[in-house]
Design a protein around this motif. Structure first.
Motif, short mmCIF file in Angstrom:
data_model
loop_
_atom_site.label_atom_id
_atom_site.label_comp_id
_atom_site.label_asym_id
_atom_site.label_seq_id
_atom_site.Cartn_x
_atom_site.Cartn_y
_atom_site.Cartn_z
N ILE A 99 0.82 -1.06 -0.07
CA ILE A 99 0.06 0.11 0.14
C ILE A 99 0.93 1.31 0.10
O ILE A 99 0.51 2.25 -0.45
N GLY A 100 2.00 1.09 0.85
CA GLY A 100 2.76 2.35 0.91
C GLY A 100 2.37 3.13 2.07
O GLY A 100 1.56 3.00 2.87
N SER A 101 3.30 4.53 2.05
CA SER A 101 3.15 5.32 3.08
C SER A 101 1.90 6.30 2.91
O SER A 101 1.91 6.74 1.79
N ALA A 102 1.08 6.49 3.75
CA ALA A 102 0.10 7.78 3.76
C ALA A 102 0.57 9.04 3.34
O ALA A 102 0.01 9.76 2.36
N TRP A 103 1.75 9.53 4.19
CA TRP A 103 2.38 10.65 3.99
C TRP A 103 3.01 10.62 2.53
O TRP A 103 2.94 11.82 1.70
N GLY A 104 3.60 9.58 1.94
CA GLY A 104 4.23 9.63 0.81
C GLY A 104 3.14 9.61 -0.30
O GLY A 104 3.50 10.60 -1.42
N ALA A 105 2.13 8.98 -0.05
CA ALA A 105 0.98 9.09 -1.14
C ALA A 105 0.48 10.46 -1.11
O ALA A 105 0.22 10.82 -2.33
N ALA A 106 0.12 11.15 -0.02
CA ALA A 106 -0.32 12.67 0.11
C ALA A 106 0.69 13.49 -0.71
O ALA A 106 0.23 14.35 -1.40
N LEU A 107 1.93 13.04 -0.33
CA LEU A 107 2.97 14.34 -0.88
C LEU A 107 2.95 14.09 -2.50
O LEU A 107 3.07 15.10 -3.23
N SER A 108 3.08 12.78 -2.89
CA SER A 108 3.07 12.49 -4.52
C SER A 108 1.73 13.13 -5.07
O SER A 108 2.01 13.76 -6.30
N SER A 109 0.55 12.99 -4.59
CA SER A 109 -0.44 13.52 -5.18
C SER A 109 -0.57 14.93 -5.12
O SER A 109 -1.09 15.60 -6.05
N PHE A 110 -0.04 15.67 -4.08
CA PHE A 110 -0.04 16.91 -3.99
C PHE A 110 1.00 17.67 -5.39
O PHE A 110 0.66 18.40 -5.96
N LEU A 111 2.22 16.87 -5.39
CA LEU A 111 3.15 17.35 -6.37
C LEU A 111 2.46 17.15 -7.71
O LEU A 111 2.80 18.14 -8.61
N PHE A 112 1.97 15.84 -8.04
CA PHE A 112 1.39 15.61 -9.26
C PHE A 112 0.52 16.36 -9.55
O PHE A 112 0.42 17.11 -10.74
N PHE A 113 -0.58 17.06 -8.82
CA PHE A 113 -1.49 17.70 -9.24
C PHE A 113 -0.85 19.27 -9.39
O PHE A 113 -1.28 19.79 -10.41
N ALA A 114 0.11 19.63 -8.46
CA ALA A 114 0.40 20.95 -8.59
C ALA A 114 1.24 21.07 -9.98
O ALA A 114 1.48 22.22 -10.58
N SER A 115 2.03 20.04 -10.44
CA SER A 115 2.84 20.22 -11.48
C SER A 115 1.93 20.31 -12.72
O SER A 115 2.47 21.05 -13.69
N GLY A 116 0.67 19.74 -12.74
CA GLY A 116 -0.37 20.19 -13.93
C GLY A 116 -1.06 21.32 -13.71
O GLY A 116 -1.21 22.08 -14.69
N ALA A 117 -1.18 21.77 -12.47
CA ALA A 117 -2.20 22.95 -12.35
C ALA A 117 -1.16 24.27 -12.53
O ALA A 117 -1.90 25.25 -12.96
N ILE A 118 -0.13 24.23 -12.62
CA ILE A 118 0.73 25.58 -12.54
C ILE A 118 0.97 25.79 -13.94
O ILE A 118 1.17 27.05 -14.15
N ILE A 119 0.62 24.75 -14.91
CA ILE A 119 0.79 25.19 -16.37
C ILE A 119 -0.28 26.33 -17.09
O ILE A 119 0.27 27.36 -17.33
#
Length: 362
Positions: A271-291
């Motif tokens: 499953i992985g780490s909850a904090w790791g999954a949260a940080l990844s989702s935050f960064l992935f969304f932000a990388s698209g939303a900044i464009i």
């Protein structure tokens, strides 16, 4: 399939093209093999050897090495370029598509064995690519979906806000606010999802709570069989396994203290780490939303900012769509255009809604 008696110069040019393509594909497989080990390396090396046999066939028909040879086809050159620099799942996905477009079915000078080889090669490469897709699927899925959510949602937001005619500063603020709100929402949602899944597993997975009781159970009528039955095991199999476990526990106790668990299944690493999954989702969304916000960040406004935002987001949507197509083994262009249509369709709806407020863009 019978070959013509007298090959023409056109036939010889076609053979030369086949020759260079087979050589290039063999190099691709060898370069991929050099980056792997074990079974995958052996499979890729065998594919390279097979392409070498096809090369020898065309070389024999040509009567030896021609003085001048054409360049390999564009797709083959692209495949080689990617193999030298990446050696990744994308290369295997491209190779899968290339093997699926073999010309040998309609080639009178190709042997039936060569045509059959190409079909088998397609299945072999598809199997290798599938292994890579399984290893990559979770991370890639999160990255693509997160980035696309950011691209589409923030593009729709700034298009709608921009169409109302408000100042460039207000559009910029709205875009940054949308980026943070969406990224935080994605991160929080992923954190809650993963944490809840881990807690659910902690409550349901087997543990060693009853281990110390094993040596004292009645080997003929022990409740351990009920444990195995709750896990889906048939009654007879559950009782047989329970007897083996109790007998082993008693034997071990006679020598030392029994400490082995009945059954331990740890799914937390999957499953992985909850904090790791949260940080990844935050960064992935932000990388698209900044464009979509970039034009306003760099001081553009009005229709110029809108057009630049559409171009930037269009390139990003085409790229992610093509990547999804490659990894899924589908047509990259079709997936790219589908992604573009979805993103621009959402933006068009909010843009029209913004115009509906009756304020002219300035």
């Amino acid at each position: 399939m019978s070959a013509p008696a007298a090959p023409t110069s056109r036939d010889r040019r076609r053979w030369a093209q086949y020759l260079v393509n087979e050589r290039a594909e063999a190099r691709v497989y060898r370069e991929l093999a050099a980056r792997r080990d074990g079974e995958e390396r052996e499979i890729l090396s065998a594919l390279a050897d097979a392409e070498g046999r096809h090369e020898a066939h065309w070389l024999g028909l040509l009567g030896g090495e021609p003085q001048r040879l054409p360049r390999p086809g564009f797709s083959t050159r692209l495949l080689g370029w990617m193999a030298r620099r990446f050696g990744s799942i994308f290369v295997l996905a491209l190779a899968q598509n290339a093997e699926g477009r073999s010309p040998y079915d309609d080639e009178p000078f190709a042997t039936p064995t060569m045509a059959a080889d190409e079909k088998i090669h397609h299945e072999v490469v598809r199997g290798l690519a599938a292994r890579g897709r399984r290893r990559l699927s979770g991370t890639f899925r999160a990255a693509v979906f997160g980035a696309n959510d950011g691209l589409v949602s923030n593009l729709a937001l700034v298009m709608g806000i921009g169409a109302t005619g408000v100042s460039a500063q207000f559009v910029l603020f709205s875009g940054v606010a949308g980026l943070l709100a969406g990224a935080l929402s994605m991160g929080a949602g992923e954190f809650v999802s993963v944490r809840s899944q881990r807690e659910l597993l902690e409550a349901t997975e087997p543990n060693g709570y009853a281990d110390d009781a094993l040596p004292h159970l009645d080997i003929d009528a022990n409740e351990l069989a009920l444990v195995y039955r709750t896990r889906g095991m048939p009654e007879a199999d559950a009782l047989a396994r329970a007897r083996r476990v109790v007998a082993a526990a008693r034997s071990q106790k006679a020598q030392t203290t029994y400490t082995g668990p009945v059954e331990v299944v740890d799914s937390h690493e999957v499953i992985g780490s909850a904090w790791g999954a949260a940080l990844s989702s935050f960064l992935f969304f932000a990388s698209g939303a900044i464009i979509p916000v970039l034009p306003w960040i760099f001081g553009l406004s009005g229709i110029t900012a809108v057009v630049v935002a559409l171009i930037l987001v269009g390139i990003a949507l085409l790229s992610t769509g093509a990547a999804v197509g490659l990894l899924s083994g589908g047509p990259p262009l079709r997936r790219a255009l589908r992604q573009l249509a979805i993103g621009f369709g959402a933006a068009a709806v909010t843009y029209v809604l913004g115009l509906g407020f009756g304020v002219t863009m300035g």
